[in-house]
Design a protein around this motif. Structure first.
Motif, PDB file in Angstrom:
ATOM      1  N   ARG A  20       0.826  -1.210   0.000  1.00 19.84           N
ATOM      2  CA  ARG A  20       0.000   0.000   0.000  1.00 19.84           C
ATOM      3  C   ARG A  20       0.864   1.265   0.000  1.00 19.84           C
ATOM      4  N   ALA A  69       1.091  -0.799  11.941  1.00 17.85           N
ATOM      5  CA  ALA A  69       1.096   0.516  11.308  1.00 17.85           C
ATOM      6  C   ALA A  69       2.418   0.840  10.611  1.00 17.85           C
ATOM      7  N   ASP A 137       2.388   2.721   7.126  1.00 15.08           N
ATOM      8  CA  ASP A 137       1.133   2.592   6.391  1.00 15.08           C
ATOM      9  C   ASP A 137       0.597   3.975   6.028  1.00 15.08           C
ATOM     10  N   SER A 139      -2.259   5.179   6.022  1.00 10.30           N
ATOM     11  CA  SER A 139      -3.285   5.638   6.964  1.00 10.30           C
ATOM     12  C   SER A 139      -2.689   6.159   8.266  1.00 10.30           C
ATOM     13  N   ALA A 140      -1.410   5.873   8.511  1.00  7.57           N
ATOM     14  CA  ALA A 140      -0.759   6.293   9.763  1.00  7.57           C
ATOM     15  C   ALA A 140       0.315   7.345   9.530  1.00  7.57           C
ATOM     16  N   GLN A 141       0.395   7.891   8.318  1.00  2.55           N
ATOM     17  CA  GLN A 141       1.402   8.893   8.024  1.00  2.55           C
ATOM     18  C   GLN A 141       0.940  10.281   8.454  1.00  2.55           C
TER      19      GLN A 141
END
Length: 212
Positions: A20, A69, A137, A139-141
């Motif tokens: 991803r 993550a 990930d 979504s965790a940046q």
């Protein structure tokens, strides 16, 4: 946030995370324009690399609310790259299924060349560790996880006698991030494929004792 050693049962989740995060990274898009082929290469290469090296090197993980993550591979100074036979028995030929062999071979050659300055620097002294990969990930940046993960990795290395951490990156944004984390560039070069030029920076950081 929790940091720990990556467990084998988390291996496939780690591969999906890397897929991803790097799907639109020029490190891959310069070589694999087709998104489906790029996804196959990404997941195939990362899975076989992780699987072959899992007991030979250090895999670390960051979790948020119990979910993976971020993941990193760090190689100690005494790390030995697996033999061709070890890659073979862990299914490396399957990476070539459904992808263009020449493009994949070109990418592998570029990847080896990009990592060479770090490997050569490792050979100059003892206590030099190599951050082979670190991935957060998408979504965790943007929430500070990357910096905290780097801090954890550095502490992990210090506890094992490490004095220097090296890595390479191909992104201006990532280079700026590592500089903010205290790294400095010691090598810069360019790679061109299909008329597209990509830069590569090799970075290093001297790891001071935790109390300094």
């Amino acid at each position: 946030m929790d940091f720990d050693i990556l467990k084998r049962k988390e291996l496939k989740a780690a591969v999906e995370l890397v897929g991803r995060a790097f799907e639109d990274y020029e490190y891959f898009t310069n070589y694999f324009n087709d998104s489906e082929e790029r996804r196959k290469v990404l997941r195939g290469v990362v899975y076989r690399e992780f699987l072959t090296n899992f007991k030979k090197t250090h895999y670390l993980a960051a979790k948020m609310s119990g979910e993976l993550a971020a993941v990193a591979q760090i190689n100690a100074p005494d790390y030995k790259k697996p033999s061709d036979f070890q890659y073979l028995i862990h299914g490396w030929p399957l990476v070539y299924l459904g992808v263009n062999k020449r493009r994949l071979d070109d990418w592998l050659a570029m990847d080896a060349a990009a990592g060479r300055p770090c490997h050569e620097y490792q050979a100059t002294a003892t206590g030099i560790w190599y951050l082979s990969s670190i991935t957060v990930d998408p979504s965790a940046q943007g929430i500070g996880l990357g910096k905290q993960f780097i801090d954890y990795i550095e502490d992990y290395i210090r506890k094992r006698g490490g004095r220097v951490l090296v890595l390479f990156t191909n992104s201006d944004k990532n280079t700026a991030f590592y500089i903010r984390c205290g790294f400095e560039a010691f090598d810069e070069r360019e790679f061109t494929y299909n008329g597209k030029t990509m830069r590569s920076w090799s970075m290093k950081k001297i790891l001071l004792p935790s109390d300094e």
